[in-house]
Design a protein around this motif. Structure first.
Motif, short mmCIF file in Angstrom:
data_model
loop_
_atom_site.label_atom_id
_atom_site.label_comp_id
_atom_site.label_asym_id
_atom_site.label_seq_id
_atom_site.Cartn_x
_atom_site.Cartn_y
_atom_site.Cartn_z
N UNK A 48 36.96 -29.02 55.04
CA UNK A 48 37.86 -28.30 55.93
C UNK A 48 38.99 -27.64 55.11
N UNK A 49 39.54 -28.39 54.15
CA UNK A 49 40.60 -27.84 53.29
C UNK A 49 40.06 -26.70 52.43
N UNK A 50 38.85 -26.89 51.89
CA UNK A 50 38.23 -25.86 51.07
C UNK A 50 38.00 -24.59 51.88
N UNK A 51 37.54 -24.73 53.11
CA UNK A 51 37.32 -23.59 53.99
C UNK A 51 38.64 -22.86 54.27
N UNK A 52 39.70 -23.62 54.51
CA UNK A 52 41.02 -23.02 54.76
C UNK A 52 41.49 -22.24 53.53
N UNK A 53 41.30 -22.79 52.34
CA UNK A 53 41.70 -22.09 51.11
C UNK A 53 40.91 -20.80 50.91
N UNK A 54 39.61 -20.87 51.19
CA UNK A 54 38.78 -19.67 51.04
C UNK A 54 39.24 -18.58 52.00
N UNK A 55 39.54 -18.95 53.26
CA UNK A 55 40.00 -17.98 54.25
C UNK A 55 41.36 -17.37 53.83
N UNK A 56 42.22 -18.22 53.27
CA UNK A 56 43.52 -17.71 52.81
C UNK A 56 43.32 -16.70 51.68
N UNK A 57 42.41 -17.03 50.75
CA UNK A 57 42.14 -16.10 49.64
C UNK A 57 41.58 -14.78 50.15
N UNK A 58 40.69 -14.87 51.14
CA UNK A 58 40.13 -13.63 51.70
C UNK A 58 41.22 -12.79 52.36
N UNK A 59 42.12 -13.42 53.07
CA UNK A 59 43.22 -12.70 53.72
C UNK A 59 44.13 -12.05 52.68
N UNK A 60 44.44 -12.79 51.61
CA UNK A 60 45.29 -12.25 50.54
C UNK A 60 44.61 -11.05 49.89
N UNK A 61 43.30 -11.12 49.67
CA UNK A 61 42.58 -10.00 49.04
C UNK A 61 42.59 -8.78 49.96
N UNK A 62 42.39 -9.03 51.26
CA UNK A 62 42.41 -7.90 52.20
C UNK A 62 43.78 -7.23 52.18
N UNK A 63 44.83 -8.04 52.14
CA UNK A 63 46.20 -7.49 52.09
C UNK A 63 46.42 -6.74 50.77
N UNK A 64 45.86 -7.29 49.69
CA UNK A 64 46.03 -6.64 48.38
C UNK A 64 45.33 -5.28 48.36
N UNK A 65 44.18 -5.18 48.97
CA UNK A 65 43.44 -3.92 49.01
C UNK A 65 44.23 -2.90 49.83
N UNK A 66 44.87 -3.32 50.88
CA UNK A 66 45.66 -2.43 51.72
C UNK A 66 46.88 -1.88 50.96
N UNK A 67 47.33 -2.61 49.96
CA UNK A 67 48.56 -2.26 49.25
C UNK A 67 48.29 -1.52 47.93
N UNK A 68 47.24 -0.76 47.79
CA UNK A 68 46.95 -0.03 46.55
C UNK A 68 47.88 1.20 46.47
N UNK A 69 48.05 1.81 45.27
CA UNK A 69 48.93 3.00 45.13
C UNK A 69 48.50 4.16 46.01
N UNK A 70 47.22 4.33 46.16
CA UNK A 70 46.73 5.42 46.99
C UNK A 70 47.14 5.21 48.44
N UNK A 71 47.07 3.99 48.89
CA UNK A 71 47.47 3.67 50.26
C UNK A 71 48.96 3.90 50.44
N UNK A 72 49.75 3.54 49.41
CA UNK A 72 51.20 3.76 49.50
C UNK A 72 51.54 5.26 49.59
N UNK A 73 50.81 6.06 48.78
CA UNK A 73 51.04 7.49 48.78
C UNK A 73 50.71 8.08 50.15
N UNK A 74 49.67 7.64 50.74
CA UNK A 74 49.29 8.13 52.08
C UNK A 74 50.37 7.78 53.10
#
Length: 199
Positions: free
Chosen positions: A169-195
């Motif tokens: 259960x803890x491992x699953x929670x950590x994986x979901x957190x990492x996926x959320x962080x990656x999705x947020x990181x992809x949204x915050x690229x320089x190209x996205x900021x410029x747009x």
């Protein structure tokens, strides 16, 4: 001189129990206890010896129901020992004319009183009862230990399953957190900021 007789209170003191205990044993074990002309119980030395043996066996954990058949056999053997001497039989190959007074007098005979014979018989019966009781106890203890070990193993197995489930259960929670962080990181690229700035 007749045999010594004890009233129930005296017998109870000698056996170190209450009088009602002797009456209870008498009823439960179908013991034949003598009665006076007035109907009061009286006990002989043999009765007291038997009660002491019963008390000792009870202290060792033997149940009255297990003693009952042994007491019955003991009573039968005691009656055989106390039969009159004229009823005693000689071996098949010996006749009464074969034994002369001189042979009897010269024989190496070890005198054994009836009380000693009864005590020896009680000792044999006690040994048999204790041996059977030990086998029963061994079986019961083995079953109890087996049940306890199985219960403990089952408890440990369930605890281990709960621990593994919590780990996953803890491992699953950590994986979901990492996926959320990656999705947020992809949204915050320089190209996205410029747009975002241009719009």
């Amino acid at each position: 001189m007749g045999e010594v007789r004890f009233m129930i209170s005296e017998a109870a003191k000698q056996v170190h129990v209450e009088a009602h205990v002797l009456r209870y044993w008498e009823d439960e074990l179908d013991l034949k206890i003598g009665r006076t002309e007035m109907g009061h119980r009286y006990y002989t030395e043999d009765d007291i010896q038997l009660f002491r043996c019963i008390q000792k066996l009870k202290d060792e954990g033997v149940m009255l129901k297990d003693l009952k058949p042994m007491i019955h056999e003991l009573t039968i053997a005691k009656e055989k020992l106390t039969e009159p001497k004229e009823n005693a039989k000689l071996p098949a190959n010996v006749t009464s004319t074969d034994i002369t007074k001189k042979e009897v007098d010269s024989a190496d005979v070890i005198p054994i009183t009836q009380l000693e014979q009864v005590r020896n018989l009680i000792g044999d019966v006690l040994t048999e009862v204790v041996t059977e009781n030990n086998k029963t106890l061994e079986t019961n203890i083995s079953k109890k230990v087996t049940q306890d070990v199985l219960r403990e193993v089952d408890f440990l197995f369930q605890a281990n399953e709960r621990q593994e489930e919590e780990h996953y259960r803890k491992l699953d929670t950590l994986i979901r957190q990492q996926q959320t962080i990656r999705k947020e990181a992809v949204k915050d690229t320089p190209l996205t900021r410029l747009r975002k700035i241009l719009t």
